[in-house]
Write an enzyme that holds these catalytic residues in place. Structure first.
Site, PDB file in Angstrom:
ATOM      1  N   THR A  83      41.698  45.295  41.983  1.00 17.24           N
ATOM      2  CA  THR A  83      42.579  46.073  40.609  1.00 17.24           C
ATOM      3  C   THR A  83      41.970  45.780  38.949  1.00 17.24           C
ATOM      4  O   THR A  83      41.022  45.297  39.049  1.00 17.24           O
ATOM      5  CB  THR A  83      43.868  45.046  40.571  1.00 17.24           C
ATOM      6  N   CYS A 196      41.079  52.803  37.505  1.00 17.81           N
ATOM      7  CA  CYS A 196      42.186  52.314  38.230  1.00 17.81           C
ATOM      8  C   CYS A 196      42.272  53.586  39.354  1.00 17.81           C
ATOM      9  O   CYS A 196      41.750  53.749  39.574  1.00 17.81           O
ATOM     10  CB  CYS A 196      43.594  52.631  37.585  1.00 17.81           C
TER      11      CYS A 196
END
Length: 235
Positions: A83, A196
Site C-alpha cells: 500500500t 496507489c
C-alpha cells in the site's frame, strides 16, 4: 529464491494485484513452472481506514508492525508493505527489518531517476497527496514533486475509496483522472507517479499526454523479485 512477505489487505484489490505481479515477474525471470515464494498477511482494511480517518497513525503503525512480525516469524527475508498510503508509518518497519524491508517510495524514485526525469506529478489518496511523507521520500532522491490542486485531490481520493477499492472501474472516473494528469503536465510535470495500486488498475497504460506513467506497484514487485533472487539480504 528468498521468501517474500507481503503485508496487504489495504485494499484487497491492491493485494491481489501484488500477488499476480510477483508471480508473473518470478515466472518470467525463472521460466518453466516457477512462481514466487510468498507469504501474504491480509488485514481487514475497514479497521485500518478507521484509524486513517481518526488520524491515529501511531496505532496503525503499531498494528502493521505486529502483522509484519508474523511474516518475519514465518521466514520472510524480503518484506513489502502493499500500500502506498500506509508508507506514512513505514518507519517502524524500516527500523525493525532494515535491509529486508523494501520502501515503495525508494523503488519508485529509482525508476523515475533512471528514466532521466526530474519533476513528477503525484497521484494517490488524499493522505498521500496532501501530507509530506511520500513526496518527501521522492524528494530525498533529488526529484521535484507536484501534487494536484485541492479540488482534484478530492476527486482522486473519492474515486479511490468509493469505487476503486470496491472493484468498480468507471470510464467517467478514468476520464476524470486523465484530466487531472493533463493539468499536472500543463504545470510542467515530466512524468506521473501512480501512487496507489488501484489507480494502476484504472489506468493500465505506460504513457499519457506524452509523459511516462510510473506504476508504483509493478515497480515495487520488480524490486522485490530482484531482491529475492539476489544475495546479501540481512535478517
Amino acid at each position: 529464491m528468498r521468501r517474500i512477505g507481503v503485508l496487504g489487505g489495504m485494499s484487497w484489490e491492491s493485494t491481489a494485484e501484488y500477488y499476480r505481479l510477483l508471480n508473473e515477474i518470478a515466472a518470467k525471470r525463472l521460466g518453466g513452472l516457477h512462481s514466487a515464494d510468498l507469504i501474504v498477511r491480509s488485514v481487514d482494511f475497514a479497521e485500518i481506514e478507521e484509524l486513517q480517518v481518526a488520524g491515529e497513525w501511531e496505532r496503525a503503525g503499531q498494528r502493521l508492525a505486529e502483522e509484519a512480525a508474523t511474516l518475519s516469524d514465518a521466514g520472510a527475508e524480503v518484506i513489502v508493505l502493499a500500500t502506498n498510503t500506509m508508507h506514512k508509518v513505514a518507519g517502524a518497519l524500516e527500523e525493525t527489518y532494515r535491509d529486508r524491508f523494501l520502501h515503495l517510495g525508494d523503488t519508485t524514485a529509482a525508476a523515475v531517476v533512471a528514466a532521466g526525469i526530474g519533476r513528477v506529478g503525484l497521484l494517490g489518496t488524499g493522505f498521500t497527496m496532501s501530507q509530506p511523507f511520500y513526496a518527501d521520500r521522492l524528494r530525498g532522491h533529488g526529484l521535484e514533486v507536484t501534487v494536484p490542486g485541492d479540488e482534484d485531490q478530492r476527486t482522486v481520493h473519492r474515486i479511490i475509496y468509493e469505487e476503486l477499492c470496491l472493484g468498480t472501474f468507471l470510464d467517467s472516473s478514468r476520464q476524470a483522472y486523465l484530466e487531472v494528469i493533463d493539468r499536472l503536465v500543463a504545470a510542467g510535470c515530466e512524468g506521473i507517479v501512480l501512487g496507489c495500486t488501484e489507480i494502476e488498475l484504472l489506468l493500465p497504460m505506460e504513457t499519457y499526454a506524452g509523459v511516462p506513467l510510473f506504476p508504483t506497484t509493478r515497480l515495487h514487485c520488480e524490486a522485490a523479485i530482484e531482491a529475492a533472487l539476489s544475495p546479501g539480504i540481512s535478517a
